[in-house]
Scaffold this active site. Structure first.
Site, PDB file in Angstrom:
ATOM      1  N   LYS A   1     -10.825   4.144  -1.548  1.00  0.00           N
ATOM      2  CA  LYS A   1      -9.843   4.116  -0.310  1.00  0.00           C
ATOM      3  C   LYS A   1      -9.574   5.202   0.475  1.00  0.00           C
ATOM      4  O   LYS A   1      -9.543   5.364   1.851  1.00  0.00           O
ATOM      5  CB  LYS A   1      -8.310   3.663  -1.029  1.00  0.00           C
ATOM      6  CG  LYS A   1      -8.319   2.716  -2.194  1.00  0.00           C
ATOM      7  CD  LYS A   1      -8.163   1.392  -1.389  1.00  0.00           C
ATOM      8  CE  LYS A   1      -8.717   0.036  -2.491  1.00  0.00           C
ATOM      9  NZ  LYS A   1      -7.723  -0.149  -3.488  1.00  0.00           N
TER      10      LYS A   1
ATOM     11  N   ASP B   1      -0.923   5.678 -10.439  1.00  0.00           N
ATOM     12  CA  ASP B   1      -2.047   5.108  -9.684  1.00  0.00           C
ATOM     13  C   ASP B   1      -1.946   5.444  -8.414  1.00  0.00           C
ATOM     14  O   ASP B   1      -1.038   5.098  -7.486  1.00  0.00           O
ATOM     15  CB  ASP B   1      -1.921   3.720  -9.796  1.00  0.00           C
ATOM     16  CG  ASP B   1      -3.209   3.043  -9.021  1.00  0.00           C
ATOM     17  OD1 ASP B   1      -3.830   3.690  -8.464  1.00  0.00           O
ATOM     18  OD2 ASP B   1      -3.407   1.735  -9.083  1.00  0.00           O
TER      19      ASP B   1
ATOM     20  N   TRP C   1      -0.901  -4.539  -7.947  1.00  0.00           N
ATOM     21  CA  TRP C   1      -1.794  -3.545  -8.755  1.00  0.00           C
ATOM     22  C   TRP C   1      -0.639  -3.007  -9.986  1.00  0.00           C
ATOM     23  O   TRP C   1      -1.311  -3.135 -11.185  1.00  0.00           O
ATOM     24  CB  TRP C   1      -2.069  -2.398  -8.108  1.00  0.00           C
ATOM     25  CG  TRP C   1      -3.172  -2.698  -7.116  1.00  0.00           C
ATOM     26  CD1 TRP C   1      -3.294  -2.351  -5.546  1.00  0.00           C
ATOM     27  CD2 TRP C   1      -4.425  -3.250  -7.109  1.00  0.00           C
ATOM     28  NE1 TRP C   1      -4.009  -3.246  -5.135  1.00  0.00           N
ATOM     29  CE2 TRP C   1      -5.089  -3.516  -5.911  1.00  0.00           C
ATOM     30  CE3 TRP C   1      -5.214  -3.861  -8.395  1.00  0.00           C
ATOM     31  CZ2 TRP C   1      -6.363  -4.147  -5.664  1.00  0.00           C
ATOM     32  CZ3 TRP C   1      -6.544  -4.579  -8.248  1.00  0.00           C
ATOM     33  CH2 TRP C   1      -6.933  -4.699  -6.732  1.00  0.00           C
TER      34      TRP C   1
HETATM   35  C1  LIG Z   1      -7.812  -0.902  -4.705  1.00  0.00           C
HETATM   36  C2  LIG Z   1      -6.572  -0.489  -5.743  1.00  0.00           C
HETATM   37  C3  LIG Z   1      -6.964  -0.523  -7.134  1.00  0.00           C
HETATM   38  C4  LIG Z   1      -8.179  -1.593  -7.653  1.00  0.00           C
HETATM   39  O1  LIG Z   1      -9.218  -0.571  -7.609  1.00  0.00           O
HETATM   40  P1  LIG Z   1     -10.669  -0.943  -8.148  1.00  0.00           P
HETATM   41  O2  LIG Z   1     -11.584   0.358  -7.995  1.00  0.00           O
HETATM   42  O3  LIG Z   1     -11.269  -2.027  -7.227  1.00  0.00           O
HETATM   43  O4  LIG Z   1     -10.553  -1.323  -9.656  1.00  0.00           O
HETATM   44  C5  LIG Z   1      -5.967  -0.439  -7.962  1.00  0.00           C
HETATM   45  N1  LIG Z   1      -4.834   0.114  -7.540  1.00  0.00           N
HETATM   46  C6  LIG Z   1      -4.762   0.449  -6.039  1.00  0.00           C
HETATM   47  C7  LIG Z   1      -3.421   1.006  -5.811  1.00  0.00           C
HETATM   48  C8  LIG Z   1      -5.631   0.122  -5.316  1.00  0.00           C
HETATM   49  O5  LIG Z   1      -5.329   0.267  -4.107  1.00  0.00           O
END
Ligand SMILES: *Cc1c(COP(=O)(O)O)cnc(C)c1O
Length: 360
Positions: free
Chosen positions: A195, A171, A101
């Protein structure tokens, strides 16, 4: 009806209490005679939903007054572009590469300016967090970027990097609300909610006010400008209303349990059951350096791809779902987010013990 223990990395398990409440309110939300899915986002009922959700999130995370909370769309991935478009005034940013990511975010940012990858753990398949006490932070960096919890590899920053005064952007998609945070240490915190908080379709951005300006990169679309959404209190256009409503219910659920301190205790207790088992198992082993282990995503392997596949298949038959590792790494991964009950992790470990006896 029977529910499984769902170890999916995302979209992921939600608290049963929340799902039941939402079900009970499906046809008639709070005397409005309609579902939240059917109501105007300008209605009084929805205004109360979004303002209450924001306030509850502020309470939970102790968000200082000089930060805005934005409920946006486009997933976490859209932030990979939105962040540089809004924050790259010098067109320079530093990225710490701890997994797929962060890698994707850095690649996207390269479309807009110079990206310096100032640390990486790719040399050992992202199984650890690099030492970030004294990094070569760029003189003119607009921000330093991290992915705080690495969903795929199962690592977590236990201490934040020393950014040498530069704005920290994080993030937190897969560790959002899993433990207390000091928001004031970040310039921007964001995460897709699917998540650990709610249904896919909502991304929450917590951003310090001085970072919200009209001075964005030329050509930045109105919809991708933080100021648009900050000025309109996330109601510039139709927001993902139903998703925000569910997030609000999850905030209330966390509050009712005692807030983020309680979440941390619960998550540590759950993770310990699984990691303690892995540490003494003769068949399974964890793939991450102990001190960098995530409380949320726990990857493990047997070392034999066929046996891994057999495990995933038999676990599913036993009501333990979505234990297959990410397609890029193989093996297994148990995501044990806030809403995964302690009993679910115990059931997983019991199953692993049985599998070990039968297959060793
Ligand atoms: C799942 C995830 C993403 C991507 O998320 P989307 O909403 O599908 O774009 C980005 N960063 C992390 C840490 C993730 O777990």
């Amino acid at each position: 009806m029977s529910r499984v223990y769902n170890f999916s990395a995302g979209p992921a398990v939600l608290p049963e209490e929340v799902l039941k409440e939402a079900a009970a309110e499906m046809l008639d939300y709070n005397g409005t005679g309609m579902s939240v899915m059917e109501m105007s986002h300008r209605s009084k009922a929805f205004e109360e939903i979004i303002t209450t959700a924001e306030q509850d999130l502020r309470d939970l995370m102790n968000i200082p007054d000089n930060y805005k909370v934005l409920f946006l769309q486009g997933g976490a991935s859209q932030q990979f572009a939105m962040i540089p478009m809004n924050l790259m005034r010098n067109r320079v940013a530093d990225y710490i590469i701890t997994g797929q990511w962060a890698k994707k975010a850095a690649k996207e940012a390269e479309k807009y300016g110079k990206v310096n990858r100032i640390a990486s753990s790719e040399d050992r398949t992202f199984s650890y967090i690099p030492d970030c006490k004294d990094l070569p932070v760029s003189e003119d960096a607009d921000y330093v970027y991290i992915c705080e919890n690495n969903t795929i590899y199962g690592t977590k920053f236990k201490t934040l990097p020393n950014t040498k005064g530069k704005t920290l952007v994080a993030d937190v998609s897969s560790c959002f609300l899993s433990e207390p945070v000091d928001v004031s240490r970040y310039g921007l915190i964001y995460g897709g909610v699917q998540k650990n908080i709610g249904p896919a379709g909502v991304v929450i951005v917590i951003i310090r006010e001085d970072l919200i300006t009209e001075d964005v990169l030329p050509g930045t679309p109105t919809m991708l400008t933080y100021k648009t959404h900050a000025d309109a209190k996330s109601l510039y256009n139709t927001p993902p209303a139903y998703g925000i409503y569910i997030c609000g219910k999850v905030f209330k659920w966390i509050k009712s349990l005692g807030g983020l301190e309680t979440m941390k205790e619960r998550n540590e207790k759950k993770a310990k059951v699984l990691y303690d088992f892995l540490d003494q198992s003769k068949l399974f082993k964890g793939t991450v350096e102990k001190e960098d282990r995530s409380l949320m995503n726990v990857p493990f392997i047997t070392g034999d791809a066929d046996l891994d596949a057999k495990f995933v298949k038999e676990a599913k038959a036993a009501g333990l779902e979505n234990l297959k590792g990410h397609r890029t790494v193989g093996g297994m991964r148990a995501s044990i987010y806030n809403a995964m009950p302690y009993e679910g992790v115990v059931a997983l470990v019991d199953f692993m013990k049985k599998f070990e006896e039968e297959n060793l």
